[in-house]
Scaffold this motif. Structure first.
Motif, short mmCIF file in Angstrom:
data_model
loop_
_atom_site.label_atom_id
_atom_site.label_comp_id
_atom_site.label_asym_id
_atom_site.label_seq_id
_atom_site.Cartn_x
_atom_site.Cartn_y
_atom_site.Cartn_z
N UNK A 180 0.82 -1.21 0.00
CA UNK A 180 0.00 0.00 0.00
C UNK A 180 0.85 1.26 0.00
N UNK A 181 1.86 1.30 0.88
CA UNK A 181 2.68 2.51 1.01
C UNK A 181 3.49 2.78 -0.26
N UNK A 182 4.15 1.74 -0.77
CA UNK A 182 4.98 1.93 -1.97
C UNK A 182 4.11 2.13 -3.21
N UNK A 183 2.98 1.44 -3.24
CA UNK A 183 2.10 1.55 -4.40
C UNK A 183 1.54 2.94 -4.61
N UNK A 184 1.49 3.76 -3.57
CA UNK A 184 0.95 5.13 -3.69
C UNK A 184 1.98 6.12 -4.23
N UNK A 185 3.23 5.68 -4.35
CA UNK A 185 4.28 6.61 -4.80
C UNK A 185 4.13 6.91 -6.29
N UNK A 186 4.34 8.14 -6.71
CA UNK A 186 4.28 8.50 -8.13
C UNK A 186 5.30 7.70 -8.94
N UNK A 187 4.88 7.19 -10.08
CA UNK A 187 5.77 6.46 -10.96
C UNK A 187 5.86 4.98 -10.68
N UNK A 188 5.17 4.49 -9.63
CA UNK A 188 5.19 3.06 -9.31
C UNK A 188 4.05 2.36 -10.05
N UNK A 189 4.41 1.36 -10.87
CA UNK A 189 3.39 0.64 -11.63
C UNK A 189 2.96 -0.65 -10.95
N UNK A 190 3.76 -1.15 -10.02
CA UNK A 190 3.42 -2.38 -9.33
C UNK A 190 4.41 -2.64 -8.20
N UNK A 191 3.97 -3.43 -7.23
CA UNK A 191 4.82 -3.72 -6.08
C UNK A 191 4.80 -5.22 -5.80
N UNK A 192 5.99 -5.78 -5.57
CA UNK A 192 6.09 -7.18 -5.16
C UNK A 192 6.96 -7.24 -3.90
N UNK A 193 6.47 -7.98 -2.91
CA UNK A 193 7.21 -8.12 -1.65
C UNK A 193 7.82 -9.50 -1.60
N UNK A 194 9.14 -9.54 -1.47
CA UNK A 194 9.88 -10.80 -1.42
C UNK A 194 10.26 -11.07 0.05
N UNK A 195 9.54 -12.00 0.69
CA UNK A 195 9.75 -12.28 2.09
C UNK A 195 10.92 -13.22 2.33
N UNK A 196 11.72 -12.92 3.36
CA UNK A 196 12.80 -13.78 3.80
C UNK A 196 12.80 -13.87 5.31
N UNK A 197 13.84 -14.45 5.87
CA UNK A 197 13.95 -14.61 7.32
C UNK A 197 15.31 -14.11 7.77
N UNK A 198 15.36 -13.43 8.90
CA UNK A 198 16.62 -12.91 9.44
C UNK A 198 17.58 -14.05 9.77
N UNK A 199 18.85 -13.77 9.64
CA UNK A 199 19.87 -14.72 10.07
C UNK A 199 20.01 -14.66 11.60
N UNK A 200 20.73 -15.61 12.16
CA UNK A 200 20.96 -15.62 13.61
C UNK A 200 21.64 -14.32 14.05
N UNK A 201 22.58 -13.85 13.25
CA UNK A 201 23.30 -12.62 13.59
C UNK A 201 22.38 -11.41 13.55
N UNK A 202 21.49 -11.38 12.55
CA UNK A 202 20.54 -10.26 12.46
C UNK A 202 19.60 -10.25 13.67
N UNK A 203 19.12 -11.44 14.06
CA UNK A 203 18.23 -11.51 15.22
C UNK A 203 18.95 -11.09 16.50
N UNK A 204 20.21 -11.47 16.62
CA UNK A 204 21.00 -11.07 17.79
C UNK A 204 21.13 -9.55 17.84
#
Length: 377
Positions: free
Chosen positions: A65-89
């Motif tokens: 929703x937030x990115x899709x409202x930006x001027x010049x944006x024709x479409x948005x795709x969200x690529x989900x991942x998971x944090x590494x152990x170091x990122x969670x720490x």
């Protein structure tokens, strides 16, 4: 119209708030990548704290929703991942203010959170209903509120506040679910439906300690603890872990309930806590002709207030008399507190009055650093 820059998209993603931690996903380093195609197609890589994050769809929707409202944006795709152990720490350390090990934030000298332990002498007086409605009313007034369901054996807060999601664990940190803008934690979120909790005192102490230290509460204005009835292990543990917490006593007008509630308040004399006031619940049932049917007698709340004041040596006010209403019970069963469901009812108005009274009380200076140090002559 030209496509937005990567920097512009990242800046806009600062408006996407993680629904559990209540901070921007950019601040939490959840945005892994941003790619902008020539035609305005935007791909946002987001790393979740855990693969089974219950609010993954909410984050996906908000980013889209937030990115899709930006001027010049024709479409948005969200690529989900998971944090590494170091990122969670790193995330855990950041959320704890740079401290790697868990501490009870509300027991620290600099804490500005007002902590209220809601207690009663005996069960069945509506202590949990009062707690749930006070929390919802305070949150509706714009405060940041948390609730610890410390009634380990008789937990009921998750149902009364309509909690829909289980907590999320980031290794040894627990992210509490949010319901009615209130952060909630309860042992009921970790047990099977219908199964009792059969624990002795030390286990109760440890559970409460985890609820206070291992849960990420963030910057709360008010923390409410729904205590079990009586003056047992949990009440003592609260006094030890949260020495600046204050006590709110709930009773009914009935003499038998008032006598026991008085003992629940007198514990403050031994634990060196302050009793902030008394709430009399189920005070009367209003009849169609406007008369009052006093099912449980009269004067219980005033009696507790007077006797506690005499024993403790300071005024303990009777903050409210909450009438008995069928809608109050129905609201608790459906998970929508009465203060949100029927704001004009006498019971809701009484509870809102208590919530606002407690909200405007400043935390005392006991145990807090004044930020001064001696200087040499």
């Amino acid at each position: 119209m030209s496509a937005p820059t990567v920097e512009a998209v990242r800046a806009e993603l600062g408006n996407v708030i993680d629904p559990e931690i209540r901070r921007p996903i950019t601040e939490l380093n959840m945005v892994r990548s941003v790619e902008v195609g020539d035609g305005g197609e935007v791909v946002v890589g987001v790393d979740l704290t855990t693969a089974g994050c219950p609010l993954k769809d909410t984050i996906t929707r908000d980013v889209t929703t937030v990115v899709g409202k930006m001027p010049g944006v024709s479409g948005v795709r969200v690529d989900m991942g998971v944090m590494t152990d170091e990122q969670r720490k790193d995330l855990r350390t950041m959320l704890r203010g740079g401290v790697a090990e868990p501490v009870i934030p509300f027991a620290q000298p600099g804490s500005l959170t007002r902590v209220y332990a809601v207690t009663s002498g005996k069960g069945g007086v509506g202590k949990s209903s009062v707690t749930a409605n006070l929390a919802a009313a305070m949150a509706a007034d714009g405060l940041k509120v948390g609730v610890v369901d410390a009634d380990i054996y008789g937990f009921s807060i998750p149902r009364m506040l309509g909690v829909e999601h289980p907590p999320t664990k980031v290794d040894d940190m627990i992210l509490p679910p949010v319901a009615k803008d209130v952060k909630v934690i309860s042992i009921g979120m970790f047990t099977q439906n219908g199964r009792p909790v059969v624990w002795r005192g030390p286990m109760l102490h440890r559970a409460l300690q985890q609820f206070l230290a291992d849960v990420f509460w963030g910057d709360l204005d008010v923390l409410l603890l729904d205590l079990p009835p009586g003056t047992g292990d949990v009440a003592i543990s609260v006094a030890q872990m949260l020495p600046t917490s204050e006590i709110l006593v709930v009773t009914t007008p009935q003499v038998a309930a008032a006598e026991v509630a008085q003992r629940a308040g007198v514990i403050a004399e031994q634990t060196h806590q302050h009793v902030v006031g008394v709430v009399e619940n189920m005070s009367w049932l209003e009849q169609p002709d406007g008369s009052r049917l006093e099912l449980f007698g009269t004067g219980g709340g005033e009696r507790v207030s007077t006797e506690l004041g005499r024993t403790l040596g300071y005024q303990v006010p009777l903050l409210a008399q909450v009438p008995l209403e069928q809608s109050l019970r129905e609201a608790g069963d459906t998970g929508v507190p009465l203060v949100l469901r029927d704001t004009d009812s006498p019971a809701a108005q009484a509870l809102r009055g208590v919530a606002r009274s407690l909200s405007h009380r400043a935390r005392g200076l006991a145990g807090r650093s004044l930020g001064i140090s001696p200087v040499g002559r």
